[in-house]
Design a protein around this motif. Structure first.
Motif, PDB file in Angstrom:
ATOM      1  N   TRP A 135       0.707  -1.237   0.013  1.00  0.00           N
ATOM      2  CA  TRP A 135       0.009   0.085   0.064  1.00  0.00           C
ATOM      3  C   TRP A 135       0.794   1.280  -0.086  1.00  0.00           C
ATOM      4  O   TRP A 135       1.955   1.403   0.812  1.00  0.00           O
ATOM      5  N   PRO A 136       0.649   2.169  -0.754  1.00  0.00           N
ATOM      6  CA  PRO A 136       1.336   3.533  -0.847  1.00  0.00           C
ATOM      7  C   PRO A 136       1.194   4.123   0.602  1.00  0.00           C
ATOM      8  O   PRO A 136       0.156   4.401   1.178  1.00  0.00           O
ATOM      9  N   ARG A 137       1.931   4.790   1.000  1.00  0.00           N
ATOM     10  CA  ARG A 137       2.119   5.589   2.391  1.00  0.00           C
ATOM     11  C   ARG A 137       2.900   6.712   2.005  1.00  0.00           C
ATOM     12  O   ARG A 137       3.743   7.170   1.252  1.00  0.00           O
ATOM     13  N   ASN A 138       2.254   7.686   2.890  1.00  0.00           N
ATOM     14  CA  ASN A 138       3.086   9.305   2.834  1.00  0.00           C
ATOM     15  C   ASN A 138       4.128   9.306   3.925  1.00  0.00           C
ATOM     16  O   ASN A 138       4.386   8.141   4.416  1.00  0.00           O
ATOM     17  N   ALA A 139       4.705  10.456   3.859  1.00  0.00           N
ATOM     18  CA  ALA A 139       6.279  10.434   4.763  1.00  0.00           C
ATOM     19  C   ALA A 139       5.870  10.229   6.192  1.00  0.00           C
ATOM     20  O   ALA A 139       6.629   9.651   7.116  1.00  0.00           O
ATOM     21  N   GLU A 140       4.417  10.472   6.639  1.00  0.00           N
ATOM     22  CA  GLU A 140       4.039  10.059   8.083  1.00  0.00           C
ATOM     23  C   GLU A 140       3.784   8.629   8.173  1.00  0.00           C
ATOM     24  O   GLU A 140       3.297   8.330   9.323  1.00  0.00           O
ATOM     25  N   GLY A 141       3.538   7.937   7.134  1.00  0.00           N
ATOM     26  CA  GLY A 141       3.358   6.674   7.319  1.00  0.00           C
ATOM     27  C   GLY A 141       1.676   6.058   7.095  1.00  0.00           C
ATOM     28  O   GLY A 141       1.393   5.203   7.114  1.00  0.00           O
ATOM     29  N   GLY A 142       1.052   7.333   6.876  1.00  0.00           N
ATOM     30  CA  GLY A 142      -0.346   7.081   6.423  1.00  0.00           C
ATOM     31  C   GLY A 142      -0.662   6.608   5.430  1.00  0.00           C
ATOM     32  O   GLY A 142       0.408   6.703   4.227  1.00  0.00           O
ATOM     33  N   LEU A 143      -1.830   6.298   4.975  1.00  0.00           N
ATOM     34  CA  LEU A 143      -2.321   5.787   3.534  1.00  0.00           C
ATOM     35  C   LEU A 143      -2.261   7.001   2.646  1.00  0.00           C
ATOM     36  O   LEU A 143      -2.627   8.257   2.972  1.00  0.00           O
ATOM     37  N   ASP A 144      -1.589   6.526   1.418  1.00  0.00           N
ATOM     38  CA  ASP A 144      -1.648   7.701   0.316  1.00  0.00           C
ATOM     39  C   ASP A 144      -2.382   7.030  -0.773  1.00  0.00           C
ATOM     40  O   ASP A 144      -1.639   6.920  -1.874  1.00  0.00           O
ATOM     41  N   MET A 145      -3.717   6.964  -0.764  1.00  0.00           N
ATOM     42  CA  MET A 145      -4.501   6.369  -1.819  1.00  0.00           C
ATOM     43  C   MET A 145      -4.553   7.385  -3.063  1.00  0.00           C
ATOM     44  O   MET A 145      -4.315   8.509  -2.905  1.00  0.00           O
ATOM     45  N   VAL A 146      -4.723   6.769  -4.211  1.00  0.00           N
ATOM     46  CA  VAL A 146      -4.687   7.751  -5.496  1.00  0.00           C
ATOM     47  C   VAL A 146      -5.893   7.081  -6.325  1.00  0.00           C
ATOM     48  O   VAL A 146      -6.688   6.306  -5.862  1.00  0.00           O
ATOM     49  N   ASN A 147      -6.024   7.906  -7.393  1.00  0.00           N
ATOM     50  CA  ASN A 147      -7.241   7.636  -8.334  1.00  0.00           C
ATOM     51  C   ASN A 147      -6.439   7.490  -9.675  1.00  0.00           C
ATOM     52  O   ASN A 147      -6.870   8.306 -10.283  1.00  0.00           O
ATOM     53  N   ALA A 148      -5.802   6.483  -9.937  1.00  0.00           N
ATOM     54  CA  ALA A 148      -5.009   6.457 -11.287  1.00  0.00           C
ATOM     55  C   ALA A 148      -5.923   5.649 -12.186  1.00  0.00           C
ATOM     56  O   ALA A 148      -6.683   4.657 -11.760  1.00  0.00           O
TER      57      ALA A 148
END
Length: 160
Positions: A135-148
Motif C-alpha cells: 500500500w502506498p504511504r505518505n512521509a508520516e506512514g499514513g495511507l496515500d491512496m490515489v485515483n489512477a
C-alpha cells in the motif's frame, strides 16, 4: 470513547429492489453469488462461500418502483472484494459479456476497482486489494491512496 473490535467486518447489505427476479439474476450471474434462500415471493438472500447471506434483496416497499434520484443521500455503492487479480478479471469479463455498462475503473494504490450499477441503479464496486505491505504511504506512514487509471485490458488478460 469505545471502538469497534479490530476483527469486526461488514456482514451484508440488504437492498430494496423493484423486480426481485431481475435483481437475483444480476447478483447471481454478474457478481457470481449463490442464492441461499427465497423468503416468500418478495425477498431473496445470496452469498459467496456458503455464508448465510452477503446480499439481501426485497420488494417489500419497492416493487415496480423507479430508481431513486442519484443526487440524494443514500448508499453510494456496495463493494465486493475479490481474493485476487485473476478472479477480479473473471468478474469483469462476466459483467462485460452480460452487457453491464462499466461506469468507471481506478487503481487506488491499495486496490484495483471497477464500477457499475445494478438494474435499480444501486452502485456496485468490484475490486481486489493489494497486499498491505504494498500500500502506498505518505512521509508520516499514513495511507496515500490515489485515483489512477486502471488497465482493463491487462486485467481481462489475467481472467481465470
Amino acid at each position: 470513547m469505545s471502538k469497534a473490535p479490530d476483527a469486526m467486518t461488514i456482514g451484508h447489505v440488504h437492498l430494496r429492489v423493484s423486480d426481485l427476479e431481475r435483481s437475483v439474476a444480476f447478483y447471481r450471474d454478474v457478481i457470481g453469488l449463490t442464492v441461499t434462500q427465497h423468503y416468500g415471493t418478495d425477498a431473496a438472500f445470496l452469498s459467496a462461500g456458503g455464508y448465510h447471506h452477503h446480499v439481501g434483496l426485497n420488494t417489500w416497499m419497492s416493487k415496480g418502483a423507479a430508481p431513486g434520484p442519484k443526487r440524494q443521500p443514500g448508499l453510494f455503492h456496495t463493494a465486493f472484494l475479490f481474493p485476487d487479480r485473476a478472479s477480479l478479471g473473471a468478474a469483469l469479463k462476466r459483467a462485460i459479456s452480460l452487457g453491464v455498462e462499466i461506469e468507471g475503473a481506478a487503481d487506488h494504490g491499495v486496490s484495483e476497482a471497477i464500477y457499475f450499477s445494478d438494474p435499480d441503479g444501486n452502485g456496485i464496486e468490484i475490486y481486489r486489494d493489494r497486499a498491505e505491505q504494498d500500500w502506498p504511504r505518505n512521509a508520516e506512514g499514513g495511507l496515500d491512496m490515489v485515483n489512477a487509471p486502471l488497465d482493463l485490458d491487462a486485467l481481462l488478460a489475467e481472467a481465470e
